[in-house]
Design a protein around this motif. Structure first.
Motif, short mmCIF file in Angstrom:
data_model
loop_
_atom_site.label_atom_id
_atom_site.label_comp_id
_atom_site.label_asym_id
_atom_site.label_seq_id
_atom_site.Cartn_x
_atom_site.Cartn_y
_atom_site.Cartn_z
N PRO A 19 -14.25 -71.40 72.81
CA PRO A 19 -15.02 -71.61 71.57
C PRO A 19 -15.48 -70.32 70.89
O PRO A 19 -15.46 -70.24 69.66
CB PRO A 19 -16.22 -72.44 72.03
CG PRO A 19 -15.77 -73.12 73.26
CD PRO A 19 -14.84 -72.17 73.93
N SER A 22 -12.69 -68.57 68.92
CA SER A 22 -12.22 -69.53 67.91
C SER A 22 -13.18 -69.61 66.75
O SER A 22 -12.78 -69.61 65.58
CB SER A 22 -12.05 -70.91 68.55
OG SER A 22 -11.03 -70.91 69.53
N LEU A 23 -14.49 -69.66 67.06
CA LEU A 23 -15.49 -69.69 66.00
C LEU A 23 -15.47 -68.41 65.17
O LEU A 23 -15.60 -68.46 63.94
CB LEU A 23 -16.87 -69.89 66.62
CG LEU A 23 -17.23 -71.33 67.00
CD1 LEU A 23 -18.39 -71.36 67.98
CD2 LEU A 23 -17.57 -72.15 65.76
N CYS A 61 -12.23 -68.31 62.99
CA CYS A 61 -12.34 -69.32 61.94
C CYS A 61 -13.28 -68.83 60.84
O CYS A 61 -13.01 -69.01 59.64
CB CYS A 61 -12.85 -70.64 62.51
SG CYS A 61 -11.62 -71.58 63.43
N TYR A 121 -13.65 -75.06 61.40
CA TYR A 121 -13.70 -75.07 62.87
C TYR A 121 -13.40 -76.46 63.42
O TYR A 121 -12.91 -76.59 64.54
CB TYR A 121 -15.07 -74.59 63.35
CG TYR A 121 -15.15 -74.47 64.86
CD1 TYR A 121 -14.34 -73.55 65.55
CD2 TYR A 121 -16.01 -75.27 65.61
CE1 TYR A 121 -14.39 -73.43 66.93
CE2 TYR A 121 -16.07 -75.16 66.98
CZ TYR A 121 -15.27 -74.24 67.64
OH TYR A 121 -15.33 -74.14 69.01
N ASP A 141 -11.05 -78.21 62.82
CA ASP A 141 -9.60 -78.34 63.02
C ASP A 141 -9.11 -77.57 64.24
O ASP A 141 -7.90 -77.47 64.47
CB ASP A 141 -8.86 -77.82 61.78
CG ASP A 141 -9.12 -78.66 60.55
OD1 ASP A 141 -9.57 -79.81 60.71
OD2 ASP A 141 -8.88 -78.18 59.43
N ARG A 142 -10.03 -77.02 65.04
CA ARG A 142 -9.65 -76.09 66.12
C ARG A 142 -8.73 -76.75 67.16
O ARG A 142 -7.80 -76.11 67.65
CB ARG A 142 -10.89 -75.53 66.80
CG ARG A 142 -11.71 -76.55 67.57
CD ARG A 142 -13.07 -76.01 67.97
NE ARG A 142 -13.84 -76.96 68.76
CZ ARG A 142 -14.51 -77.98 68.24
NH1 ARG A 142 -14.47 -78.19 66.94
NH2 ARG A 142 -15.20 -78.79 69.01
N ASP A 143 -8.99 -78.02 67.51
CA ASP A 143 -8.16 -78.67 68.54
C ASP A 143 -6.71 -78.72 68.10
O ASP A 143 -5.79 -78.54 68.91
CB ASP A 143 -8.68 -80.07 68.84
CG ASP A 143 -10.00 -80.07 69.58
OD1 ASP A 143 -10.33 -79.03 70.19
OD2 ASP A 143 -10.71 -81.09 69.55
N GLN A 190 -5.22 -75.06 68.12
CA GLN A 190 -5.15 -74.53 69.48
C GLN A 190 -3.99 -75.15 70.26
O GLN A 190 -3.29 -74.47 71.01
CB GLN A 190 -6.48 -74.75 70.20
CG GLN A 190 -7.57 -73.79 69.75
CD GLN A 190 -8.95 -74.17 70.24
OE1 GLN A 190 -9.12 -75.15 70.96
NE2 GLN A 190 -9.95 -73.40 69.85
N LEU A 206 -4.62 -66.07 63.26
CA LEU A 206 -5.27 -67.21 63.88
C LEU A 206 -4.93 -67.30 65.37
O LEU A 206 -5.83 -67.45 66.21
CB LEU A 206 -4.85 -68.51 63.18
CG LEU A 206 -5.51 -69.80 63.67
CD1 LEU A 206 -7.01 -69.76 63.43
CD2 LEU A 206 -4.90 -71.01 62.96
N HIS A 219 -7.68 -65.75 68.63
CA HIS A 219 -8.49 -66.53 69.57
C HIS A 219 -7.87 -66.66 70.96
O HIS A 219 -8.58 -66.61 71.95
CB HIS A 219 -8.79 -67.92 68.99
CG HIS A 219 -7.70 -68.93 69.09
ND1 HIS A 219 -6.72 -69.06 68.14
CD2 HIS A 219 -7.42 -69.85 70.04
CE1 HIS A 219 -5.89 -70.03 68.48
NE2 HIS A 219 -6.28 -70.52 69.63
#
Length: 405
Positions: A151, A154-155, A158, A165, A167-169, A172, A237, A241
């Motif tokens: 996380p 990723s945060l 983003c 955020y 949409d992260r799943d 990833q 992107l 992350h």
């Protein structure tokens, strides 16, 4: 000089050893102990050179006689069956040579300058603290990968890119397929299409309604198409992350094996050097960086012929005893947070070295210092032998890391 192999070719990619999970595959360290340049066999059966010495890897990554252009007909690929897809799709600037590489890279360089990243440190600290708050609220155990290591970066990325955020799943899952050496050609194509379409749609919206983020600044440029902006966004992107997330979890797991050294993270004077040592020792790109020779080059006692591929092994170069060893220091395959590791190449070297290294350093420093300060009793919730590592990925990491405190 000779281009004739003196030993059996090393098959690429080589398997990791469960007995030494933080190090590169034994086949690479054995090759490095034999010579700085050895022969290797690619998954498609083609032959290439394996550069394992520190000096040789620096040369391969900085000498313009070696190309990073994936469209070259004999460019060495570490996964078979993907050449057509890589050649026909528009590559990111990471897989191009100058001047096109430099032109595209300059468009985002300003967002990752040391000064710009320094201004982001309060935001990174806030993200780390809030993530730890969520991880520890009403709990005494967690999966450090899912609840903290993934996380946090990723945060951050983003926030910088302007990617929602929530949409992260989705991204990833797609990025892990793109980084997998075990994904089929069909899975790779589907993931590549999925992440490009996602960012293409987002870039199109940003072109109409720009915000204060990297993707907006790319999308509104007259010299870039929406596709160009999306291609650069994919690189930032994924790289922004996956790599840092894996470094956070691997570093935590390794430090828990060496609790006597964790205090180095608490001292602002020694924290930056400690992170450099973790970067050197872990060097999460275990598969190496591919290049192709554009002309004959004499290197490390051999002649690399024009058109031959070379895999620059960052992990073995970063364990070169002549560079990182010395009196009073632990062997280079051991953690020594007081070591001078500044010459490591965990971020690559030359014009293609990682654009986001100032950001990665800041995230690692803040994440690791805060984690061990707030959770001084942090420990593994499983036996060391039960840890699961992502050996199939181009970016080495952990599937999960159950911890308690």
């Amino acid at each position: 000089m000779t281009s004739t192999p003196t030993a059996k070719a090393v098959p690429l990619p080589a398997p990791h050893s469960s007995g030494c999970p933080f190090g590169p595959p034994p086949a690479y360290t054995e090759a490095a102990a034999t010579a700085p340049m050895t022969r290797a066999e690619l998954p498609d059966g083609q032959s290439a050179w394996l550069a394992t010495g520190h000096a040789e890897v620096r040369t391969v990554l900085s000498d313009r006689r070696f190309s990073a252009d994936v469209r070259h007909p004999t460019f060495p690929l570490l996964v078979s069956g993907r050449r057509e897809e890589l050649v026909t799709s528009k590559p990111s600037f990471l897989r191009l040579d100058d001047p096109e590489h430099a032109r595209l890279r300059r468009m985002v360089t300003g967002d990752f300058l040391v000064k710009r990243v320094a201004a982001l440190r309060p935001d990174i600290q806030r993200i780390v603290d809030e993530t730890l708050d969520r991880m520890t609220e009403g709990r005494t155990e967690a999966d450090l990968v899912a609840d903290f290591a993934l996380p946090v970066p990723s945060l951050v990325i983003c926030l910088l890119l302007g990617v929602p955020y929530q949409d992260r799943d989705h991204f990833q899952e797609l990025s892990r397929t793109l980084l997998s050496q075990e994904a089929t050609v069909e899975q790779f194509k589907a993931a590549q299409h999925g992440v490009l379409e996602y960012l293409r749609a987002l870039a199109a919206r940003r072109r109409e309604q720009p915000e204060d983020d990297i993707l907006s600044r790319l999308a509104v440029r007259d010299d870039l198409t929406v596709d160009d902006a999306a291609n650069t966004g994919v690189l930032l992107l994924i790289a922004g992350h996956e790599t840092t997330a894996n470094m956070i979890s691997l570093s935590t797991a390794l430090l828990l094996e060496h609790p006597e050294q964790i205090a180095k993270l608490a001292d602002p004077a020694t924290l930056p050097g400690a992170v450099e040592e973790l970067l050197r020792l872990l060097t999460i790109v275990h598969t190496g960086l591919p290049r192709v020779a554009l002309e004959d080059v004499e290197l490390g006692g051999v002649t690399v012929r024009a058109g031959e591929g070379v895999i620059a092994m960052l992990s073995t170069a970063n364990r070169d005893e002549e560079v990182f060893g010395g009196a009073g220091r632990r062997p280079t395959d051991e953690l020594d947070l007081e070591r001078d590791a500044r010459r490591h190449m965990a971020f690559g070297f030359g014009v293609h070295q990682c654009l986001g290294q100032p950001l990665a350093r800041a995230e690692l420093q803040i994440a690791l210092e805060t984690l061990f300060r707030r959770l001084p009793a942090l420990r593994l919730a499983i036996a060391e032998g039960e840890r699961e590592f992502r050996t199939e990925s181009f970016v080495y990491g952990m599937r999960s890391l159950p911890v308690t405190w």
